[in-house]
Scaffold this motif. Sequence first.
Motif, mmCIF file in Angstrom:
data_model
loop_
_atom_site.group_PDB
_atom_site.id
_atom_site.type_symbol
_atom_site.label_atom_id
_atom_site.label_comp_id
_atom_site.label_asym_id
_atom_site.label_seq_id
_atom_site.Cartn_x
_atom_site.Cartn_y
_atom_site.Cartn_z
ATOM 1 N N THR A 12 8.103 -7.032 1.852
ATOM 2 C CA THR A 12 7.220 -6.759 0.711
ATOM 3 C C THR A 12 8.031 -6.720 -0.577
ATOM 4 O O THR A 12 7.611 -7.274 -1.592
ATOM 5 C CB THR A 12 6.464 -5.430 0.913
ATOM 6 O OG1 THR A 12 5.649 -5.539 2.084
ATOM 7 C CG2 THR A 12 5.593 -5.103 -0.290
ATOM 8 N N THR A 86 -2.105 -1.467 2.344
ATOM 9 C CA THR A 86 -2.226 -2.404 3.450
ATOM 10 C C THR A 86 -3.688 -2.504 3.872
ATOM 11 O O THR A 86 -4.190 -3.573 4.190
ATOM 12 C CB THR A 86 -1.366 -1.946 4.647
ATOM 13 O OG1 THR A 86 -0.031 -1.777 4.184
ATOM 14 C CG2 THR A 86 -1.395 -2.963 5.762
ATOM 15 N N LYS A 108 -2.115 -5.411 -0.297
ATOM 16 C CA LYS A 108 -0.999 -6.252 0.132
ATOM 17 C C LYS A 108 -1.558 -7.417 0.929
ATOM 18 O O LYS A 108 -2.564 -7.262 1.599
ATOM 19 C CB LYS A 108 -0.041 -5.455 1.025
ATOM 20 C CG LYS A 108 0.695 -4.355 0.332
ATOM 21 C CD LYS A 108 1.626 -3.727 1.347
ATOM 22 C CE LYS A 108 2.237 -2.448 0.880
ATOM 23 N NZ LYS A 108 3.133 -1.845 1.886
ATOM 24 N N PRO A 109 -0.933 -8.546 0.894
ATOM 25 C CA PRO A 109 0.228 -8.858 0.069
ATOM 26 C C PRO A 109 -0.193 -9.115 -1.378
ATOM 27 O O PRO A 109 -1.290 -9.620 -1.644
ATOM 28 C CB PRO A 109 0.780 -10.130 0.712
ATOM 29 C CG PRO A 109 -0.409 -10.791 1.326
ATOM 30 C CD PRO A 109 -1.327 -9.678 1.752
#
Length: 119
Positions: A12, A86, A108-109
Amino acid sequence: MIFYVADDDKSTQTLCRLILQRMNVARDIRLASNGQQVWEQLQEDSDEERKVVFLDLNMPVMDGAQFLKEIESNPLKGVEVYLMLTNDLKADDRYLMDNPFVKGALSKPLDPVKIQNIL
């Protein structure tokens, strides 16, 4: 503008750095594996420039919620925090959005469109 990426996941961190470099929007990009590291970096940074923190919630040492308590208790000028999620924000964590430093949440992403929308 200085970007801080606080996430214990190295992939990340790498993805965020690459996106920010390609977008050419950051004067500097600083990486941290936990909230304590980014907190120390922010305290050392005396620059008056806008500082954007992409903050993961689940990290060792000092997690995102602990970081937000710290910055609310000891405010730093020019800091904007965006939570990196997430999944959807859990009901138990919704109060984090009330922190005056939190300007939003990003899933994310991260991608250039999401980042461009906050600039």
